[in-house]
Design a protein around this motif. Structure first.
Motif, PDB file in Angstrom:
ATOM      1  N   MET A 137       0.843  -1.171   0.000  1.00 46.94           N
ATOM      2  CA  MET A 137       0.000   0.000   0.000  1.00 46.94           C
ATOM      3  C   MET A 137       0.882   1.226   0.000  1.00 46.94           C
ATOM      4  O   MET A 137       1.849   1.292   0.739  1.00 46.94           O
ATOM      5  N   ASP A 138       0.550   2.186  -0.849  1.00 45.68           N
ATOM      6  CA  ASP A 138       1.373   3.378  -0.995  1.00 45.68           C
ATOM      7  C   ASP A 138       0.471   4.605  -1.055  1.00 45.68           C
ATOM      8  O   ASP A 138      -0.161   4.873  -2.067  1.00 45.68           O
ATOM      9  N   SER A 139       0.414   5.347   0.047  1.00 47.17           N
ATOM     10  CA  SER A 139      -0.430   6.538   0.088  1.00 47.17           C
ATOM     11  C   SER A 139       0.143   7.662  -0.767  1.00 47.17           C
ATOM     12  O   SER A 139      -0.518   8.664  -0.988  1.00 47.17           O
ATOM     13  N   GLY A 140       1.353   7.492  -1.278  1.00 46.46           N
ATOM     14  CA  GLY A 140       1.957   8.478  -2.162  1.00 46.46           C
ATOM     15  C   GLY A 140       1.649   8.237  -3.632  1.00 46.46           C
ATOM     16  O   GLY A 140       1.977   9.052  -4.476  1.00 46.46           O
ATOM     17  N   ALA A 141       1.001   7.120  -3.940  1.00 48.02           N
ATOM     18  CA  ALA A 141       0.642   6.801  -5.326  1.00 48.02           C
ATOM     19  C   ALA A 141      -0.825   7.152  -5.548  1.00 48.02           C
ATOM     20  O   ALA A 141      -1.686   6.748  -4.774  1.00 48.02           O
ATOM     21  N   SER A 142      -1.107   7.896  -6.595  1.00 44.32           N
ATOM     22  CA  SER A 142      -2.491   8.289  -6.870  1.00 44.32           C
ATOM     23  C   SER A 142      -3.316   7.132  -7.415  1.00 44.32           C
ATOM     24  O   SER A 142      -4.525   7.077  -7.207  1.00 44.32           O
ATOM     25  N   HIS A 143      -2.664   6.210  -8.115  1.00 48.17           N
ATOM     26  CA  HIS A 143      -3.338   5.070  -8.730  1.00 48.17           C
ATOM     27  C   HIS A 143      -2.748   3.764  -8.193  1.00 48.17           C
ATOM     28  O   HIS A 143      -1.732   3.775  -7.517  1.00 48.17           O
ATOM     29  N   SER A 144      -3.365   2.665  -8.577  1.00 53.65           N
ATOM     30  CA  SER A 144      -2.858   1.337  -8.205  1.00 53.65           C
ATOM     31  C   SER A 144      -2.238   0.700  -9.440  1.00 53.65           C
ATOM     32  O   SER A 144      -2.732   0.882 -10.556  1.00 53.65           O
ATOM     33  N   PHE A 145      -1.152  -0.060  -9.227  1.00 51.64           N
ATOM     34  CA  PHE A 145      -0.373  -0.575 -10.342  1.00 51.64           C
ATOM     35  C   PHE A 145      -0.066  -2.055 -10.175  1.00 51.64           C
ATOM     36  O   PHE A 145      -0.075  -2.588  -9.064  1.00 51.64           O
ATOM     37  N   ILE A 146       0.237  -2.692 -11.296  1.00 45.52           N
ATOM     38  CA  ILE A 146       0.675  -4.082 -11.315  1.00 45.52           C
ATOM     39  C   ILE A 146       1.867  -4.170 -12.258  1.00 45.52           C
ATOM     40  O   ILE A 146       1.897  -3.507 -13.308  1.00 45.52           O
ATOM     41  N   SER A 147       2.859  -4.963 -11.875  1.00 45.88           N
ATOM     42  CA  SER A 147       4.022  -5.108 -12.753  1.00 45.88           C
ATOM     43  C   SER A 147       3.628  -5.924 -13.978  1.00 45.88           C
ATOM     44  O   SER A 147       2.800  -6.835 -13.891  1.00 45.88           O
ATOM     45  N   ALA A 148       4.214  -5.603 -15.106  1.00 51.97           N
ATOM     46  CA  ALA A 148       3.922  -6.325 -16.353  1.00 51.97           C
ATOM     47  C   ALA A 148       4.257  -7.805 -16.201  1.00 51.97           C
ATOM     48  O   ALA A 148       3.519  -8.676 -16.674  1.00 51.97           O
ATOM     49  N   ARG A 149       5.356  -8.105 -15.500  1.00 46.85           N
ATOM     50  CA  ARG A 149       5.759  -9.501 -15.292  1.00 46.85           C
ATOM     51  C   ARG A 149       4.715 -10.257 -14.480  1.00 46.85           C
ATOM     52  O   ARG A 149       4.307 -11.352 -14.829  1.00 46.85           O
ATOM     53  N   PHE A 150       4.265  -9.658 -13.386  1.00 44.19           N
ATOM     54  CA  PHE A 150       3.264 -10.292 -12.527  1.00 44.19           C
ATOM     55  C   PHE A 150       1.926 -10.399 -13.253  1.00 44.19           C
ATOM     56  O   PHE A 150       1.233 -11.409 -13.147  1.00 44.19           O
ATOM     57  N   ALA A 151       1.575  -9.384 -14.024  1.00 46.92           N
ATOM     58  CA  ALA A 151       0.313  -9.382 -14.761  1.00 46.92           C
ATOM     59  C   ALA A 151       0.265 -10.518 -15.782  1.00 46.92           C
ATOM     60  O   ALA A 151      -0.801 -11.065 -16.055  1.00 46.92           O
ATOM     61  N   SER A 152       1.422 -10.895 -16.321  1.00 47.56           N
ATOM     62  CA  SER A 152       1.447 -11.974 -17.317  1.00 47.56           C
ATOM     63  C   SER A 152       1.032 -13.313 -16.718  1.00 47.56           C
ATOM     64  O   SER A 152       0.696 -14.244 -17.441  1.00 47.56           O
ATOM     65  N   CYS A 153       1.031 -13.418 -15.378  1.00 44.92           N
ATOM     66  CA  CYS A 153       0.593 -14.642 -14.699  1.00 44.92           C
ATOM     67  C   CYS A 153      -0.922 -14.716 -14.562  1.00 44.92           C
ATOM     68  O   CYS A 153      -1.461 -15.770 -14.221  1.00 44.92           O
TER      69      CYS A 153
END
Length: 176
Positions: A1-17
């Protein structure tokens, strides 16, 4: 969790799973990183399910070419789930719209900052390379004395024992 990030993200490598196809955004999103670099993306995985305390929560995860984290849950996700962060206690309290409440407890083992964020940012801006490390001192849990640490014993000429004046119970080493 990152209160400094406006959006939520996923790594391309992890997303490929994932066994899901991402959606295309109607625009290209520029994401600025803490190091001052920019990344561009137009892909998002919508309504990704994750479980926390046995409760299903959902997030729209924007795909980024990052490698250090699989998923970053930002302010969009934290606010959607009415999260309240207590940085000192390392807890996040959730109060969902259906009035379900639960708490996420982080690891309290790391409490002493090695370098301030501002100082690290200045070094990075000057072109220095940075690495994020998370170290837990398990020596005290196992009851090891300084003399029982193999690396210290092998290199006594490199390490000198000093006593931290603020905490007489805590041993520290300095290069000498």
């Amino acid at each position: 969790m990152d209160s400094g990030a406006s959006h939520s993200f996923i790594s391309a490598r992890f997303a490929s799973c994932l066994d899901v196809t991402p959606d295309c955004l109607s625009y290209t999103l520029e994401v600025c990183t803490p190091t001052g670099n920019s990344m561009y993306t137009d892909s998002v995985y919508r309504s990704c399910e994750m479980s926390m305390a046995g409760i299903s929560l959902y997030a729209d995860l924007i795909v980024l070419p990052i490698c250090d984290f699989d998923v970053i849950l930002g302010m969009d996700w934290l606010s959607a789930h009415c999260a309240r962060m207590d940085c000192y206690q390392k807890t996040v309290d959730f109060c969902l719209p259906d009035e379900t409440t639960f708490q996420f407890q982080g690891d309290k083992g790391f409490s002493t900052p090695i370098i301030s964020f501002i100082r690290a940012s200045r070094y990075l801006e000057k072109g220095c390379e940075g690495f994020l490390a998370y170290v837990i001192d398990r020596r005290k849990e196992k009851g090891l004395s300084l003399e029982e640490i193999p690396v210290v014993c092998e290199f006594l000429d490199v390490f000198s024992r000093t006593l931290d004046q603020t905490d007489p119970e805590e041993d520290s080493f300095c290069l000498g």
